[in-house]
Write an enzyme that holds these catalytic residues in place. Structure first.
Site, PDB file in Angstrom:
ATOM      1  N   CYS A 121      39.297  38.143  32.949  1.00 11.04           N
ATOM      2  CA  CYS A 121      38.692  36.871  33.339  1.00 11.04           C
ATOM      3  C   CYS A 121      37.322  37.030  33.990  1.00 11.04           C
ATOM      4  O   CYS A 121      36.614  36.039  34.170  1.00 11.04           O
ATOM      5  CB  CYS A 121      39.624  36.126  34.289  1.00 11.04           C
ATOM      6  SG  CYS A 121      41.220  35.691  33.556  1.00 11.04           S
ATOM      7  N   HIS A 159      26.920  25.214  46.631  1.00 11.35           N
ATOM      8  CA  HIS A 159      28.030  24.905  45.730  1.00 11.35           C
ATOM      9  C   HIS A 159      28.792  26.192  45.406  1.00 11.35           C
ATOM     10  O   HIS A 159      28.196  27.256  45.220  1.00 11.35           O
ATOM     11  CB  HIS A 159      27.512  24.278  44.434  1.00 11.35           C
ATOM     12  CG  HIS A 159      26.573  23.130  44.649  1.00 11.35           C
ATOM     13  ND1 HIS A 159      27.011  21.879  44.989  1.00 11.35           N
ATOM     14  CD2 HIS A 159      25.216  23.069  44.586  1.00 11.35           C
ATOM     15  CE1 HIS A 159      25.954  21.069  45.118  1.00 11.35           C
ATOM     16  NE2 HIS A 159      24.855  21.775  44.880  1.00 11.35           N
ATOM     17  N   HIS A 168      36.672  30.846  40.197  1.00 15.29           N
ATOM     18  CA  HIS A 168      37.534  31.144  39.056  1.00 15.29           C
ATOM     19  C   HIS A 168      38.809  30.315  39.124  1.00 15.29           C
ATOM     20  O   HIS A 168      39.478  30.260  40.156  1.00 15.29           O
ATOM     21  CB  HIS A 168      37.875  32.635  39.064  1.00 15.29           C
ATOM     22  CG  HIS A 168      38.900  33.038  38.058  1.00 15.29           C
ATOM     23  ND1 HIS A 168      38.758  32.756  36.714  1.00 15.29           N
ATOM     24  CD2 HIS A 168      40.080  33.689  38.181  1.00 15.29           C
ATOM     25  CE1 HIS A 168      39.808  33.234  36.065  1.00 15.29           C
ATOM     26  NE2 HIS A 168      40.620  33.800  36.933  1.00 15.29           N
ATOM     27  N   HIS A 192      42.858  21.456  36.252  1.00 17.24           N
ATOM     28  CA  HIS A 192      43.701  20.344  35.824  1.00 17.24           C
ATOM     29  C   HIS A 192      43.363  19.896  34.407  1.00 17.24           C
ATOM     30  O   HIS A 192      44.261  19.654  33.593  1.00 17.24           O
ATOM     31  CB  HIS A 192      43.533  19.171  36.793  1.00 17.24           C
ATOM     32  CG  HIS A 192      44.415  17.996  36.493  1.00 17.24           C
ATOM     33  ND1 HIS A 192      44.004  16.951  35.686  1.00 17.24           N
ATOM     34  CD2 HIS A 192      45.682  17.705  36.872  1.00 17.24           C
ATOM     35  CE1 HIS A 192      44.976  16.068  35.598  1.00 17.24           C
ATOM     36  NE2 HIS A 192      46.001  16.479  36.301  1.00 17.24           N
TER      37      HIS A 192
END
Length: 473
Positions: A168, A344, A348, A377
């Protein structure tokens, strides 16, 4: 006298030329993002609640206890009902994938996203100087990068890098390769392609540590166009400020916490071990040690130094207590205030627990965590490309203003923690893949409908007596 004057003038001109040369060289070593495009699969690949239940039910290796475990895992994962999966899963062939399934999955992503990005950027494929592709769990021959070169007819001298097995965090590893190329070569365009192939990697067994991957990973991808051309600075969206990579592969505990392997019955899957949170925490701390001086202002580093000295003095003057009492709730919280140097946080989307853990460590509020939560989501964990969906959410919400600093943090198998800081070059507001749903986020409630539909499974005690609801038959 005239000779000395000539020597002084020549020396001064030579010094000025050296200064100018260094300035120009450093100016052309910058790394800018001109544009990026996330991938949104078609709606016929969307995973709804009922269909997820059918996928679980047709796995003959699962029993009642596994059903209960999966219900708990899915409900607590933070993933919604509109994520995407490969086509072979909708065809009912997740247990028997073919090579063509994997290639087709990747080509759908390549063909739509790269074409859209280049058209919007008004860049011809023949202008691309560097191509970096990272797909961790698929190694095809010819390589996926070669397929892109063939599809878009890139130049014969394009510099190509095809990464696999990086997990990832591969997106920032690819970015580091491009950054290093930009340091030595001027006026280049680079194309970074990041995704994951899920078609051949759906686990069909009953090992709980390997079932979890099915609950978290979803289809997605992103293509990023970068350059070091100073003449295009006015068109750039972001400028790379720094990048830090941490690799704990030498530690056996960290190395073995995320592994692609076969279970006891020989079924291939991705193992997520119990030592994963500990490995991630250690890698994260080591990464922050290197990153903090690069991104935080001097006043915050000075404050931290003074507070550390005061704390050590007080600790040395305080007698040791044998009771071992006191609260440990803040032991994982960073003593540094990262908000003094970062506007900001692009985190991950490894799962709800990962987002919560980073938020607690950096003392972030819900506003800071919202982009990562909403991305998880809506799109799930799309592996290495997930960071760019989070960035896209920030842009769609018009949060990114000129001069803002954006911190990206990613984790990956190995075990790795990579991070980088971007500077926003202009006010941004393109919705990217969030265009049709950004107004619906954040929703009033993130409760997963799985519990409402499948909570009855927790009340079943005898696996031989329960009856499936009609929509699962």
């Amino acid at each position: 006298m005239e000779f000395l004057t000539l020597v002084y003038v020549v020396s001064a001109l030579y010094l000025c030329s050296l200064i100018w040369k260094v300035f120009v060289q450093r100016r052309d070593q910058e790394c800018y993002i001109l544009d990026y495009q996330c991938y949104k699969p078609t709606n016929d690949r969307m995973l709804g609640t009922e269909f997820c239940g059918k996928i679980i039910k047709r796995n003959e290796n699962l029993g009642l206890n596994e059903y209960k475990f999966l219900l708990k895992a899915i409900v607590s994962s933070g993933i919604g009902e509109e994520t995407y999966a490969p086509r072979n899963i909708f065809d009912g062939r997740e247990g028997d994938p073919t090579l063509m399934d994997s290639i087709t999955e990747m080509e759908e992503f390549f063909n739509e996203t790269i074409a859209k990005l280049l058209a919007r950027s008004e860049i011809s494929p023949s202008e691309i100087d560097v191509l970096v592709v990272n797909i961790s769990m698929l190694a095809a021959v010819p390589s996926l990068s070669s397929r892109i070169i063939n599809r878009y007819k890139l130049r014969h001298d394009v510099k190509v890098y095809n990464l696999t097995g990086m997990g990832c965090s591969a997106s920032l590893i690819s970015l580091d390769i491009i950054k290093n190329i930009f340091m030595s070569q001027r006026n280049k365009y680079a194309l970074l392609v990041t995704s994951e192939s899920l078609s051949p990697n759906w686990y069909s067994g009953n090992d709980r540590s390997m079932i979890l991957a099915n609950c978290l990973f979803r289809s997605g991808g992103c293509v990023i166009l970068l350059t070091n051309k100073s003449s295009l600075k006015h068109r750039a969206m972001f400028r790379l400020k720094c990048l830090v990579r941490t690799h704990h592969g030498a530690r056996d505990e960290a190395y073995s916490c995320c592994v692609q392997k076969e279970d006891d019955q020989g079924r291939l899957g991705f193992h997520l071990g119990k030592t994963l949170p500990k490995a991630a925490t250690r890698a994260f701390i080591d990464n922050l040690r290197v990153l903090s001086p690069k991104i935080l202002p001097a006043r915050e580093l000075l404050r931290f130094l003074i507070m550390s000295l005061i704390k050590n003095i007080m600790k040395s003057n305080t007698p040791k207590s044998s009771s071992g009492g006191g609260s440990n709730s803040n032991t994982t919280k960073s003593p540094l205030n990262f908000k003094t140097g970062v506007h900001h946080f692009c985190l991950h989307t490894g799962g709800k627990a990962v987002i919560d853990g980073i938020g607690m460590s950096l003392d972030l509020c819900e506003y800071d965590l919202e982009p990562a939560r909403m991305t998880l989501h809506r799109f799930g964990n799309t592996s290495a490309s997930s960071l760019w969906y989070v960035l896209g959410y920030m842009e769609a919400k018009k949060r990114l203003k000129k001069g803002d600093k954006v911190l990206m943090i990613s984790f990956g198998a190995g075990f790795k923690c990579n991070s980088c800081m971007w500077e926003v070059m202009k006010d941004l507001g393109d919705p990217n893949v969030w265009g049709d749903c950004i107004d619906d986020y954040p929703p009033q409630c993130l409760t997963n409908p799985f519990m409402e539909k499948y909570s009855w499974i927790n009340e079943v005690e005898d696996p031989n007596t329960y009856e499936l609801p009609d929509f699962l038959k």
